[in-house]
Design an enzyme around this catalytic site. Structure first.
Site, PDB file in Angstrom:
ATOM      1  N   LYS A 113     -10.424  -7.564  22.553  1.00  0.00           N
ATOM      2  CA  LYS A 113     -10.949  -7.215  21.227  1.00  0.00           C
ATOM      3  C   LYS A 113     -11.535  -8.430  20.522  1.00  0.00           C
ATOM      4  O   LYS A 113     -12.522  -8.322  19.802  1.00  0.00           O
ATOM      5  CB  LYS A 113      -9.880  -6.558  20.359  1.00  0.00           C
ATOM      6  CG  LYS A 113      -9.515  -5.180  20.871  1.00  0.00           C
ATOM      7  CD  LYS A 113      -9.030  -4.239  19.792  1.00  0.00           C
ATOM      8  CE  LYS A 113      -8.947  -2.838  20.385  1.00  0.00           C
ATOM      9  NZ  LYS A 113      -8.499  -1.806  19.506  1.00  0.00           N
ATOM     10  N   LYS A 194     -12.428   1.795  29.912  1.00  0.00           N
ATOM     11  CA  LYS A 194     -11.591   2.845  29.317  1.00  0.00           C
ATOM     12  C   LYS A 194     -12.354   3.617  28.220  1.00  0.00           C
ATOM     13  O   LYS A 194     -13.108   3.004  27.457  1.00  0.00           O
ATOM     14  CB  LYS A 194     -10.367   2.141  28.716  1.00  0.00           C
ATOM     15  CG  LYS A 194      -9.507   2.935  27.793  1.00  0.00           C
ATOM     16  CD  LYS A 194      -8.365   2.072  27.301  1.00  0.00           C
ATOM     17  CE  LYS A 194      -8.499   1.735  25.827  1.00  0.00           C
ATOM     18  NZ  LYS A 194      -8.026   2.739  24.905  1.00  0.00           N
ATOM     19  N   LYS A 197     -12.036   5.353  21.312  1.00  0.00           N
ATOM     20  CA  LYS A 197     -12.592   6.059  20.154  1.00  0.00           C
ATOM     21  C   LYS A 197     -13.400   5.163  19.232  1.00  0.00           C
ATOM     22  O   LYS A 197     -14.179   5.640  18.421  1.00  0.00           O
ATOM     23  CB  LYS A 197     -11.511   6.828  19.391  1.00  0.00           C
ATOM     24  CG  LYS A 197     -10.394   5.996  18.815  1.00  0.00           C
ATOM     25  CD  LYS A 197      -9.409   6.921  18.133  1.00  0.00           C
ATOM     26  CE  LYS A 197      -7.993   6.444  18.253  1.00  0.00           C
ATOM     27  NZ  LYS A 197      -7.737   5.056  17.827  1.00  0.00           N
TER      28      LYS A 197
HETATM   29  P1  ATP Z   1      -9.521   2.016  19.832  1.00  0.00           P
HETATM   30  O1  ATP Z   1     -10.857   2.237  20.436  1.00  0.00           O
HETATM   31  O2  ATP Z   1      -9.543   1.961  18.347  1.00  0.00           O
HETATM   32  O3  ATP Z   1      -8.751   0.889  20.441  1.00  0.00           O
HETATM   33  P2  ATP Z   1      -8.244   3.978  21.500  1.00  0.00           P
HETATM   34  O4  ATP Z   1      -9.128   5.123  21.847  1.00  0.00           O
HETATM   35  O5  ATP Z   1      -8.029   2.952  22.541  1.00  0.00           O
HETATM   36  O6  ATP Z   1      -8.698   3.341  20.134  1.00  0.00           O
HETATM   37  P3  ATP Z   1      -5.536   4.035  20.456  1.00  0.00           P
HETATM   38  O7  ATP Z   1      -5.362   4.432  19.044  1.00  0.00           O
HETATM   39  O8  ATP Z   1      -5.532   2.593  20.776  1.00  0.00           O
HETATM   40  O9  ATP Z   1      -6.889   4.656  21.047  1.00  0.00           O
HETATM   41  O10 ATP Z   1      -4.468   4.773  21.355  1.00  0.00           O
HETATM   42  C1  ATP Z   1      -3.774   5.961  21.038  1.00  0.00           C
HETATM   43  C2  ATP Z   1      -3.053   6.424  22.279  1.00  0.00           C
HETATM   44  O11 ATP Z   1      -3.993   6.917  23.233  1.00  0.00           O
HETATM   45  C3  ATP Z   1      -2.302   5.308  22.999  1.00  0.00           C
HETATM   46  O12 ATP Z   1      -1.115   5.843  23.551  1.00  0.00           O
HETATM   47  C4  ATP Z   1      -3.228   4.902  24.110  1.00  0.00           C
HETATM   48  O13 ATP Z   1      -2.552   4.329  25.211  1.00  0.00           O
HETATM   49  C5  ATP Z   1      -3.851   6.242  24.478  1.00  0.00           C
HETATM   50  N1  ATP Z   1      -5.184   6.068  25.033  1.00  0.00           N
HETATM   51  C6  ATP Z   1      -6.228   5.451  24.428  1.00  0.00           C
HETATM   52  N2  ATP Z   1      -7.314   5.492  25.195  1.00  0.00           N
HETATM   53  C7  ATP Z   1      -6.954   6.143  26.325  1.00  0.00           C
HETATM   54  C8  ATP Z   1      -7.643   6.493  27.520  1.00  0.00           C
HETATM   55  N3  ATP Z   1      -8.915   6.190  27.685  1.00  0.00           N
HETATM   56  N4  ATP Z   1      -6.975   7.148  28.480  1.00  0.00           N
HETATM   57  C9  ATP Z   1      -5.659   7.472  28.309  1.00  0.00           C
HETATM   58  N5  ATP Z   1      -4.948   7.175  27.212  1.00  0.00           N
HETATM   59  C10 ATP Z   1      -5.578   6.518  26.225  1.00  0.00           C
END
Ligand code: ATP
Ligand code: LTN
Length: 331
Positions: A113, A194, A197
């Site tokens: 990040k 990955k 969002k």
């Molecule tokens: P950001 O982009 O803001 O980092 P993010 O999409 O990675 O957001 P988080 O809020 O960090 O989402 O994660 C919420 C939950 O979803 C966590 O348990 C994380 O491990 C899971 N998660 C996030 N992205 C994925 C993915 N691509 N596949 C499976 N699980 C995910």
């Protein structure tokens, strides 16, 4: 026997994606029957990256509604906003004071990040300590997360052990719970990355509130490979784009990869993508209907939030008092 405690959270950046749904929320809904569950909207965590205040305010309400719309029940579980329980920030400070800088320097999410951000702040650096506070305040036994959070969980365990050894046992040591399938849903345009969002390119992710038209368009445009036969087979090494789409299909339908391969024998990628788009749209249809209803009654949403925050605080205060007392602070 008392039920085991589960805690998990998602940060308020963007809208929940198919990755969050499959990697996290899908497991959360299944756990709510068996465990005592705390599901948190991690609004304080989102401040580590600049958020437009008006948008953040709206997003907190929207996130809460998205949790409920996905099937999390605010009567069975405690579903709350992190900023409504001030004990998170207080325990975070106490834990900060026992966190070695070296441990934070090793966090891969911080490294990733901070490469993308021009101004790196202290919050982004100590983000895993706040996450440890979230978990330890509720004496969670299990923390259902996607694979990307495994390292943060290990730090949480280390901090809990370190505090317990130095000051006496205040914390339970939590275990991560990582689903077997779908723990790492990949980006639709770049299957080596990955699905996230907060991704700048919306073609990379599907949000749970995307319209059926948007969902279908994004899945049709998903990157696959150049196999001239376009054979539907699970091959993570050579066909990672397709493997990602098959994983999504498998989790949402409950079908094994073998069954999918058999059902789509002789069919091309285009055909599979249409079937997948229909499956994603039908899985999200009830979520979207419920979301629209919840968002139409903001007062009801806020009253649920407040009542749940009270229940969270009752539990959090017990742990914080114990920690302060063990540290020698005057209560
Ligand atoms: P950001 O982009 O803001 O980092 P993010 O999409 O990675 O957001 P988080 O809020 O960090 O989402 O994660 C919420 C939950 O979803 C966590 O348990 C994380 O491990 C899971 N998660 C996030 N992205 C994925 C993915 N691509 N596949 C499976 N699980 C995910
Ligand atoms: N850092 C997590 C979100 C999060 C979390 C938590 C997850 C904040 N606090 C406590 C589990 C337990 C992420 O997924 N980015």
């Amino acid at each position: 026997m008392a039920k085991k405690t589960v805690l998990s959270a998602s940060t308020t950046t963007g809208d929940l994606t198919l990755g969050n749904f499959i990697g996290a929320i899908h497991n959360w809904t299944q756990m709510q029957e068996e465990y005592s569950c705390y599901y948190m909207v991690a609004d304080l965590h989102s401040l580590t990256v600049y958020q437009d205040p008006k948008e953040l305010h709206q997003r907190c309400l929207s996130f809460y509604a998205q949790y409920l719309a996905c099937g999390l029940d605010p009567q069975k579980n405690v579903i709350f906003l992190q900023s409504h329980v001030k004990e998170h920030a207080e325990l975070c400070w106490a834990l900060n004071c026992i966190t070695p800088m070296g441990a934070l320097n090793r966090m891969t999410q911080f490294k990733e990040k901070s490469q993308k951000t021009r101004e790196i702040n202290n919050g982004l650096y100590s983000y895993p300590v706040l996450m440890a506070a979230d978990i330890l305040l509720y004496q969670a036994d299990l923390v259902p997360v996607g694979e990307d959070q495994k390292q943060h969980l290990e730090l949480t365990r280390d901090l809990a052990e370190s505090f317990n050894n130095k000051y006496g046992k205040a914390f339970k040591i939590p275990e991560p719970f990582i689903g077997k399938k779908g723990a790492r849903v990949m980006s639709l345009q770049d299957p080596t990355k990955k699905m996230s969002k907060s991704d700048e390119n919306p073609k990379n992710f599907i949000s749970i509130i995307d319209s059926p038209k948007q969902i279908t368009k994004k899945i049709k445009a998903a990157v696959t490979d150049s196999d001239p036969d376009a054979k539907i087979e699970y091959d993570l090494k050579n066909k990672e784009g397709l493997a990602n789409l098959m994983t999504i299909y498998s989790v949402l339908s409950g079908d094994s990869f073998e069954k999918i391969e058999k059902d789509f024998e002789g069919k091309m990628y285009g055909h599979f993508k249409v079937a997948l788009a229909e499956l994603v749209c039908s899985s999200f249809q009830p979520v979207q209907e419920s979301y629209a209803q919840l968002m139409a009654d903001e007062a009801h949403l806020v009253s649920l939030m407040k009542a749940n925050a009270e229940r969270a605080r009752e539990r959090a205060q017990i742990t914080l008092k114990d920690v302060y007392s063990k540290l020698g602070l005057v209560l």
